[in-house]
Write a protein that holds these residues in place. Structure first.
Motif, mmCIF file in Angstrom:
data_model
loop_
_atom_site.group_PDB
_atom_site.id
_atom_site.type_symbol
_atom_site.label_atom_id
_atom_site.label_comp_id
_atom_site.label_asym_id
_atom_site.label_seq_id
_atom_site.Cartn_x
_atom_site.Cartn_y
_atom_site.Cartn_z
ATOM 1 N N ILE A 148 -47.345 6.808 1.777
ATOM 2 C CA ILE A 148 -45.953 6.083 1.681
ATOM 3 C C ILE A 148 -44.841 7.157 1.182
ATOM 4 C CG2 ILE A 148 -46.703 3.807 1.780
ATOM 5 C CD1 ILE A 148 -46.237 3.672 -1.472
ATOM 6 N N ARG A 149 -45.078 8.310 0.871
ATOM 7 C CA ARG A 149 -44.327 9.235 -0.046
ATOM 8 C C ARG A 149 -43.052 9.476 0.341
ATOM 9 N NH1 ARG A 149 -47.988 12.659 2.546
ATOM 10 N NH2 ARG A 149 -46.813 14.212 3.446
ATOM 11 N N ASN A 150 -42.853 9.537 1.945
ATOM 12 C CA ASN A 150 -41.498 9.700 2.417
ATOM 13 C C ASN A 150 -40.726 8.666 2.461
ATOM 14 O OD1 ASN A 150 -42.405 12.592 2.956
ATOM 15 N ND2 ASN A 150 -43.191 11.899 4.913
ATOM 16 N N THR A 151 -41.032 7.442 2.167
ATOM 17 C CA THR A 151 -40.392 6.276 2.093
ATOM 18 C C THR A 151 -39.885 6.110 0.799
ATOM 19 O OG1 THR A 151 -42.293 4.781 2.041
ATOM 20 C CG2 THR A 151 -41.254 5.488 4.150
ATOM 21 N N ILE A 152 -40.474 6.598 -0.244
ATOM 22 C CA ILE A 152 -40.168 6.274 -1.883
ATOM 23 C C ILE A 152 -39.105 7.142 -2.284
ATOM 24 C CG2 ILE A 152 -41.007 6.143 -4.236
ATOM 25 C CD1 ILE A 152 -43.967 6.246 -3.033
ATOM 26 N N PRO A 153 -38.121 6.573 -2.850
ATOM 27 C CA PRO A 153 -36.867 7.286 -3.163
ATOM 28 C C PRO A 153 -37.501 7.903 -4.614
ATOM 29 C CG PRO A 153 -36.195 5.073 -3.017
ATOM 30 C CD PRO A 153 -37.650 5.194 -2.838
ATOM 31 N N ASN A 154 -37.012 9.100 -4.939
ATOM 32 C CA ASN A 154 -37.161 10.067 -6.175
ATOM 33 C C ASN A 154 -37.250 9.228 -7.343
ATOM 34 O OD1 ASN A 154 -38.290 12.120 -4.667
ATOM 35 N ND2 ASN A 154 -36.483 13.481 -4.855
ATOM 36 N N ARG A 155 -35.992 8.221 -7.492
ATOM 37 C CA ARG A 155 -35.879 7.660 -8.790
ATOM 38 C C ARG A 155 -36.550 6.611 -9.094
ATOM 39 N NH1 ARG A 155 -32.123 5.998 -4.955
ATOM 40 N NH2 ARG A 155 -31.999 3.892 -4.826
ATOM 41 N N ILE A 156 -37.478 6.112 -8.201
ATOM 42 C CA ILE A 156 -38.457 5.187 -8.420
ATOM 43 C C ILE A 156 -39.868 5.519 -8.219
ATOM 44 C CG2 ILE A 156 -36.765 3.326 -8.176
ATOM 45 C CD1 ILE A 156 -38.086 2.748 -5.405
ATOM 46 N N ARG A 157 -40.138 6.875 -7.920
ATOM 47 C CA ARG A 157 -41.288 7.207 -7.688
ATOM 48 C C ARG A 157 -42.395 6.866 -8.765
ATOM 49 N NH1 ARG A 157 -44.356 11.311 -9.210
ATOM 50 N NH2 ARG A 157 -42.500 12.241 -10.456
ATOM 51 N N ILE A 158 -42.130 7.078 -9.880
ATOM 52 C CA ILE A 158 -43.236 6.553 -10.919
ATOM 53 C C ILE A 158 -43.288 5.094 -10.999
ATOM 54 C CG2 ILE A 158 -43.613 6.550 -13.506
ATOM 55 C CD1 ILE A 158 -42.426 9.577 -13.523
ATOM 56 N N VAL A 159 -42.475 4.370 -10.802
ATOM 57 C CA VAL A 159 -42.492 2.915 -10.685
ATOM 58 C C VAL A 159 -43.471 2.357 -9.750
ATOM 59 C CG1 VAL A 159 -41.301 0.671 -10.596
ATOM 60 C CG2 VAL A 159 -40.316 2.611 -11.894
#
Length: 192
Positions: A63-74
Motif C-alpha cells: 500500500i506504499r503508493n497510496t499512503i501520503p508521506n505526512r501519515i506514513r508513520i501513523v
C-alpha cells in the motif's frame, strides 16, 4: 535478478551483524531483558517480532503508493498494532502459558523502536537471535535446563554443581546483553 542483488542481500544481512538493532543501535533492549529468563518465551517473542516485521513490511510495501508521506508513520503504526493484536490473540489461544509469561511485552511490540525504525525482516531476526542467545544462557546456567529439559546431568549435581540463581534475575539479562554488545563491537568496530 534484482531480488537477489547485492543491495538486497545487504539490507537483509546487515541487521544480523553490523547494524544489529540491539547490539549496534541498542534498540528494543527493555523487552529483550524482560523476556529472556527462559528460552521458550525468548523464542516465542523473537518469532512474534520477526513475523510481525515480515507481515508489516509486506503490507506497507503493497500500500506504499497510496499512503501520503505526512501519515506514513501513523499507517505503519496501525498496521503493526493490528498484527500485534492478532499475534497476541493467537498466543492466548494456542500457547496460553507463554502468553502469560510474555504478558504486556507482546503488546509493547507496537512501540518497539526496532519496528518503528525500519520494518525489515533482518531486524526481526537480529532481535530474535539475541533473545535466543540470552534466554538459552540464562536458562542453562540458572536452571540447568533448556526448553524445560534437564541438560546438566544429575552426576554434576552429585559432584557439587549448583545452578546459578542469579542468572534468573533481571539484572543478569542486562549484564549478558552488555557482554554480547561488547564482543560484537570489539569484532565489528575495530579501531584502525
Amino acid at each position: 535478478m534484482a531480488l537477489f542483488s547485492k543491495q538486497n542481500r545487504e539490507v537483509f544481512t546487515n541487521p544480523l551483524n553490523v547494524d544489529h538493532p540491539i547490539l549496534g543501535q541498542v534498540l528494543g533492549i527493555c523487552s529483550a531483558l524482560a523476556v529472556t529468563s527462559q528460552l521458550k518465551p525468548a523464542i516465542v517473542m523473537g518469532l512474534a517480532v520477526t513475523v510481525i516485521t515480515a507481515f508489516s513490511n509486506t503490507i506497507i510495501s503493497i500500500i506504499r503508493n497510496t499512503i501520503p508521506n505526512r501519515i506514513r508513520i501513523v499507517v505503519q503504526l496501525v498496521v503493526v498494532a493490528a498484527l500485534v493484536t492478532i499475534v497476541s490473540q493467537i498466543l492466548k489461544a494456542f500457547a496460553y502459558d507463554v502468553s502469560v509469561q510474555l504478558s504486556v511485552y507482546v503488546g509493547l511490540i507496537i512501540t518497539n523502536c526496532i519496528l518503528m525504525g525500519r520494518l525489515e525482516v533482518g531486524n526481526g531476526l537480529g532481535y530474535a537471535m539475541i533473545l535466543v542467545i540470552v534466554g538459552a544462557v540464562r536458562e542453562l546456567l540458572g536452571r540447568g535446563s533448556l526448553l524445560g529439559f534437564q541438560i546438566v546431568p544429575d552426576a554434576c549435581y552429585d559432584f557439587g554443581y549448583v545452578n546459578n540463581g542469579m542468572m534468573t534475575m533481571p539484572a543478569m539479562a542486562l549484564i549478558l546483553v552488555g557482554c554480547v554488545i561488547w564482543v560484537h563491537r570489539a569484532y565489528f568496530y575495530k579501531e584502525k
